[in-house]
Scaffold this active site. Structure first.
Site, PDB file in Angstrom:
ATOM      1  N   LYS A  23      43.487  43.060  43.134  1.00  0.00           N
ATOM      2  CA  LYS A  23      42.723  44.482  42.779  1.00  0.00           C
ATOM      3  C   LYS A  23      42.290  45.171  43.757  1.00  0.00           C
ATOM      4  O   LYS A  23      42.592  46.319  43.748  1.00  0.00           O
ATOM      5  CB  LYS A  23      41.732  44.307  41.681  1.00  0.00           C
ATOM      6  CG  LYS A  23      40.457  43.550  42.378  1.00  0.00           C
ATOM      7  CD  LYS A  23      39.245  43.526  41.071  1.00  0.00           C
ATOM      8  CE  LYS A  23      38.104  42.794  41.561  1.00  0.00           C
ATOM      9  NZ  LYS A  23      37.333  43.619  42.474  1.00  0.00           N
ATOM     10  N   THR A  24      41.801  44.406  44.880  1.00  0.00           N
ATOM     11  CA  THR A  24      41.324  45.202  45.923  1.00  0.00           C
ATOM     12  C   THR A  24      42.428  45.817  46.816  1.00  0.00           C
ATOM     13  O   THR A  24      42.427  47.078  47.452  1.00  0.00           O
ATOM     14  CB  THR A  24      40.538  44.116  46.878  1.00  0.00           C
ATOM     15  OG1 THR A  24      39.452  43.575  46.052  1.00  0.00           O
ATOM     16  CG2 THR A  24      39.858  45.088  48.117  1.00  0.00           C
TER      17      THR A  24
ATOM     18  N   ASP B  63      35.260  49.954  41.170  1.00  0.00           N
ATOM     19  CA  ASP B  63      35.929  48.646  41.090  1.00  0.00           C
ATOM     20  C   ASP B  63      34.716  48.047  40.147  1.00  0.00           C
ATOM     21  O   ASP B  63      33.699  48.547  39.860  1.00  0.00           O
ATOM     22  CB  ASP B  63      35.585  48.158  42.548  1.00  0.00           C
ATOM     23  CG  ASP B  63      36.152  46.743  42.634  1.00  0.00           C
ATOM     24  OD1 ASP B  63      36.879  46.287  41.891  1.00  0.00           O
ATOM     25  OD2 ASP B  63      35.884  45.965  43.536  1.00  0.00           O
ATOM     26  N   GLU B  64      35.222  46.886  39.534  1.00  0.00           N
ATOM     27  CA  GLU B  64      34.244  46.116  38.726  1.00  0.00           C
ATOM     28  C   GLU B  64      33.619  47.056  37.696  1.00  0.00           C
ATOM     29  O   GLU B  64      32.619  46.959  37.272  1.00  0.00           O
ATOM     30  CB  GLU B  64      32.950  45.429  39.619  1.00  0.00           C
ATOM     31  CG  GLU B  64      33.758  44.515  40.542  1.00  0.00           C
ATOM     32  CD  GLU B  64      34.320  43.250  40.016  1.00  0.00           C
ATOM     33  OE1 GLU B  64      34.373  43.132  38.883  1.00  0.00           O
ATOM     34  OE2 GLU B  64      34.646  42.477  41.370  1.00  0.00           O
TER      35      GLU B  64
ATOM     36  N   GLN C 189      35.755  39.073  32.686  1.00  0.00           N
ATOM     37  CA  GLN C 189      34.865  38.761  33.710  1.00  0.00           C
ATOM     38  C   GLN C 189      33.554  39.538  33.576  1.00  0.00           C
ATOM     39  O   GLN C 189      32.781  39.522  34.612  1.00  0.00           O
ATOM     40  CB  GLN C 189      35.415  38.901  35.162  1.00  0.00           C
ATOM     41  CG  GLN C 189      36.622  37.978  35.422  1.00  0.00           C
ATOM     42  CD  GLN C 189      37.141  37.976  36.984  1.00  0.00           C
ATOM     43  OE1 GLN C 189      36.388  37.474  37.618  1.00  0.00           O
ATOM     44  NE2 GLN C 189      38.031  38.651  37.203  1.00  0.00           N
TER      45      GLN C 189
ATOM     46  N   ARG D   8      37.510  30.561  40.163  1.00  0.00           N
ATOM     47  CA  ARG D   8      37.278  30.870  41.517  1.00  0.00           C
ATOM     48  C   ARG D   8      38.163  29.968  42.311  1.00  0.00           C
ATOM     49  O   ARG D   8      38.127  29.923  43.488  1.00  0.00           O
ATOM     50  CB  ARG D   8      35.979  30.338  41.796  1.00  0.00           C
ATOM     51  CG  ARG D   8      34.668  31.172  41.228  1.00  0.00           C
ATOM     52  CD  ARG D   8      34.982  32.854  41.442  1.00  0.00           C
ATOM     53  NE  ARG D   8      35.840  33.334  40.221  1.00  0.00           N
ATOM     54  CZ  ARG D   8      36.334  34.610  40.580  1.00  0.00           C
ATOM     55  NH1 ARG D   8      36.648  34.971  41.603  1.00  0.00           N
ATOM     56  NH2 ARG D   8      37.061  34.918  39.238  1.00  0.00           N
TER      57      ARG D   8
END
Length: 712
Positions: free
Chosen positions: A33-34, A219-220, A250, A602
């Site tokens: 995503k980044t 973002d997020e 998430q 993770r």
């Protein structure tokens, strides 16, 4: 620009090229995503001709903001100015510094952290003669924070108060806000709430920033609360070029106000929104993704997506059932040693995740005993250490002498003869003459009944602060900090003590000086005010060094956004993960499941799960069933390791180890789930009266019943 787009997969490319109108990017864990966000910014500038000044990108940690800014700079042509990339809180702080005077506030406001807020609230509750044993200051602070996150001011909160606790909070809230204004301070939640108030009260200011930021990237997005949602909505309402990136699976910060509905209902707010799903995972093996997907798929509140990877196969999920927490810690250390010996894994490739910080104690003891290097994220942070907070308090008073919380912290540190009696006389004079505390100190000669030595001490402190204030306008930040450390006598006093503890504190102060030098080198605005602002907005994860050759220990909440070769998740027991207070709420239980999902995703190569049959908690040692989430992982994905015990059955003679009580939930193979209404006897003679569906009351002798505990 063709080469730039060639770096992206089809879904990422779609997210980058959809530049106009609202866009929801559902980005699964490890899906890049980044990359999509940073390439989108570069595409807007280089291909669409958008000025970087017209782009705003916000996220939730300084670490993420720095990474995004660095990656964007590498993508943009040489000499092109980077767009505004920052956390949402620092963005609001910058806007407020420029315009908050319109609302009657001091633009040089101090930002209060949790400790400052608690200190102020404790003082207020003492003044108001409210019992802190019955109403803990931390609980009052949490209620005030909840209100601000939902844009409920002190007046509205007071009008809506229904019970005694709410009326107490309303009273403290009102005085708290008044005192913040008097001290020229805002707390963390105020940064967003006041920014919303600024935009709604001054349309010309809103219009200015709507024109400035025609393209907004968030973002997020799943972590936004109502106040943040409202602020973004206002800012994007003119051009509606709002790109939000997030993962509903998430969303793990509901406890601090994040509202998952913001991402789930984005298309209701923006009916024209385009939705892009990033489902290709670049991090984990197929085995890990299947396990994680099987778990989170049990949630009802989700948009739905299926992660896939080209990393087929992989190791099965290891599951260790342990007798107690010490055996659990020993098992984890043994696996680490085995993987280092057999596969050459470095210590920095391991992370141990847990639900609560308290779980780290036993792990730390085992690591120290085995002399294995480790670091903890989320313990006592550098900027929370006493000596560091003391020097920062001096700097905050230099920047804002109205900041009474910081002023009272250092008025007699180091000891200079300004005791409690002198402070009370100054406070009474300030109150009687409606003056700020520091101004009352400046008029110390007008105080009656104060001994000459105390008067001299107060004057000396005022002169010290006044001199440092004058120097702050002339000299660079690192030099100011160095002079503050020396002229206050703080560092010389520690150096003269000659103890190991004092030496450690000296090192921390010197490290603070290094931090200010680093800030001055990398910041376009290396002012005292901007440095204090950055420090106040630092989070636990911002200080984590991913290159350290040590095993990392952290909570599951802190792990989001990170990745490791080998992930341990420990404490997988009912009442711990999921945590007890989530068991009576479907929404909170789903958030606990998402938290477990975050932990699983993770991992790049291996996941090791552990639980303890008995665990020492609070006043004794208790047993709990293994987490229900373990039963949601398909059996063919698990590799059970000894020592182990059954997930749903009990060993012979092992009755329910936790005290069942009225309200506990159990499941009977024939009658289904029921609520315990009454308990009689204990151990072999434990008898339950249980209400099953259809209002059927059954009396059960536990040792003969095949019961499963659902919750205690």
């Amino acid at each position: 620009m063709k080469n730039l787009l060639d770096d992206l997969n089809p879904a990422q490319r779609e997210a980058v090229e959809q530049t106009e109108g609202p866009l929801l990017v559902l980005a699964g864990a490890g899906s890049g995503k980044t990359r999509a966000l940073t390439y989108r910014v570069a595409y807007l500038v280089d291909h669409k001709g958008v000025s970087p000044n017209n782009i705003l990108a916000v996220t939730f940690t300084n670490k993420a903001a720095r990474e995004m800014k660095e990656r964007i700079s590498k993508l943009l042509p040489r000499g092109v100015v980077s767009p505004w990339v920052a956390t949402i809180h620092s963005t609001c702080a910058r806007i407020l510094r420029r315009h908050i005077d319109l609302m009657g506030f001091n633009p040089g406001f101090t930002i209060y952290d949790d400790d400052d807020q608690l200190s102020l609230i404790k003082g207020l509750m003492k003044e108001l003669e409210l019992p802190t044993l019955r109403f803990s200051p931390s609980a009052v602070r949490a209620r005030i924070e909840w209100a601000k996150n939902n844009l409920i001011g002190e007046g509205e909160y007071g009008r809506e108060s229904r019970d005694y606790m709410e009326r107490v909070v309303a009273e403290v809230y009102e005085h708290y806000q008044r005192r913040l204004r008097d001290y020229g301070a805002l707390d963390f939640s105020d940064l967003i709430m006041k920014a919303v108030e600024l935009f709604t009260s001054f349309p010309d200011v809103l219009s200015h920033y709507q024109e400035r930021f025609r393209y907004i990237l968030v973002d997020e997005y799943q972590d936004t609360n109502h106040a943040q949602y409202r602020w973004l909505n206002l800012l994007a309402s003119a051009h509606r070029n709002l790109c939000v990136v997030g993962d509903d699976d998430q969303s793990i910060y509901g406890w601090r106000g994040a509202d998952i509905r913001n991402i789930l209902e984005f298309e209701k707010d923006y009916p024209q929104a385009k939705v892009v799903r990033l489902e290709r995972n670049y991090r984990s093996t197929q085995m890990i993704l299947q396990a994680a997907g099987s778990v989170v798929g049990n949630n009802l509140g989700r948009k739905g997506k299926t992660l896939w990877t080209e990393r087929k196969g992989g190791e099965r999920i290891s599951l260790y059932g342990c007798g107690d927490e010490r055996e659990e810690a020993a098992s984890i250390l043994q696996v680490i040693k085995d993987l280092r010996r057999e596969e050459g894994e470095g210590y920095g490739n391991f992370v141990i995740l847990y639900r609560t910080n308290a779980q780290s104690r036993i792990l730390e003891e085992e690591f120290r005993r085995e002399t294995i290097p480790y670091i903890i994220v989320g313990g006592v942070r550098f900027y929370e250490r006493r000596e560091v907070k003391d020097i920062l308090a001096y700097l905050r008073v230099i920047a804002n002498p109205l900041d009474e919380v910081s002023l009272l912290r250092i008025i007699n540190v180091p000891h200079r003869g300004i005791g409690e009696g002198t402070r009370l006389k100054i406070a009474r004079y300030a109150r009687d003459h409606n003056l700020p505390f520091f101004e009352a100190m400046q008029r110390v000669d007008e105080l009656k009944g104060l001994q000459t030595s105390y008067r001299r001490a107060v004057k000396g402190f005022v002169e010290l602060i006044t001199e440092l204030q004058a120097e702050s306008r002339k000299i660079p930040l690192p030099q100011l900090v160095e002079r503050t450390i020396n002229q206050t006598g703080y560092l010389p006093l520690l150096e003269s003590q000659g103890t190991l503890e004092a030496q450690g504190r000296v090192e921390n102060i010197k490290e603070l000086l290094n931090a200010t030098k680093d800030f001055a080198e990398r910041s376009p605005e290396p002012s005292l005010q901007s440095y204090l602002e950055e420090v106040s907005l630092i989070t636990d994860i911002d200080s984590w060094n991913g290159t350290s050759q040590a095993v990392t220990l952290m909570t599951l909440h802190n792990a989001k956004g990170l990745e490791f070769s080998v992930v341990f998740i420990c404490g997988l027991e009912e009442g711990l993960l999921p945590v007890t207070h989530s068991l009576d709420s479907p929404e909170r239980l789903e958030e606990e499941r998402r938290l477990f999902y975050v932990g699983l995703t993770r991992a790049k190569d291996r996941v090791i799960l552990t639980y303890a049959k008995r665990r020492r908690r609070y006043e004794g040692s208790y047993g709990s069933p293994p987490s229900r989430f373990l039963m949601e992982i398909p059996e063919d994905l698990l590799e059970r390791k000894s020592p182990s015990w059954g997930l749903t059955t009990r060993e012979e003679g092992d009755l329910f180890p936790l005290p069942l009580k009225r309200g506990s939930v159990v499941r009977h193979p024939s009658w289904g789930e029921g609520i315990v209404m009454k308990t009689e006897g204990s151990d072999e003679n434990l008898k339950l009266t249980v209400m099953f569906p259809g209002h059927r009351l059954k009396k059960i002798l536990v040792k003969y019943a095949d019961l499963e505990i659902i919750s205690y």
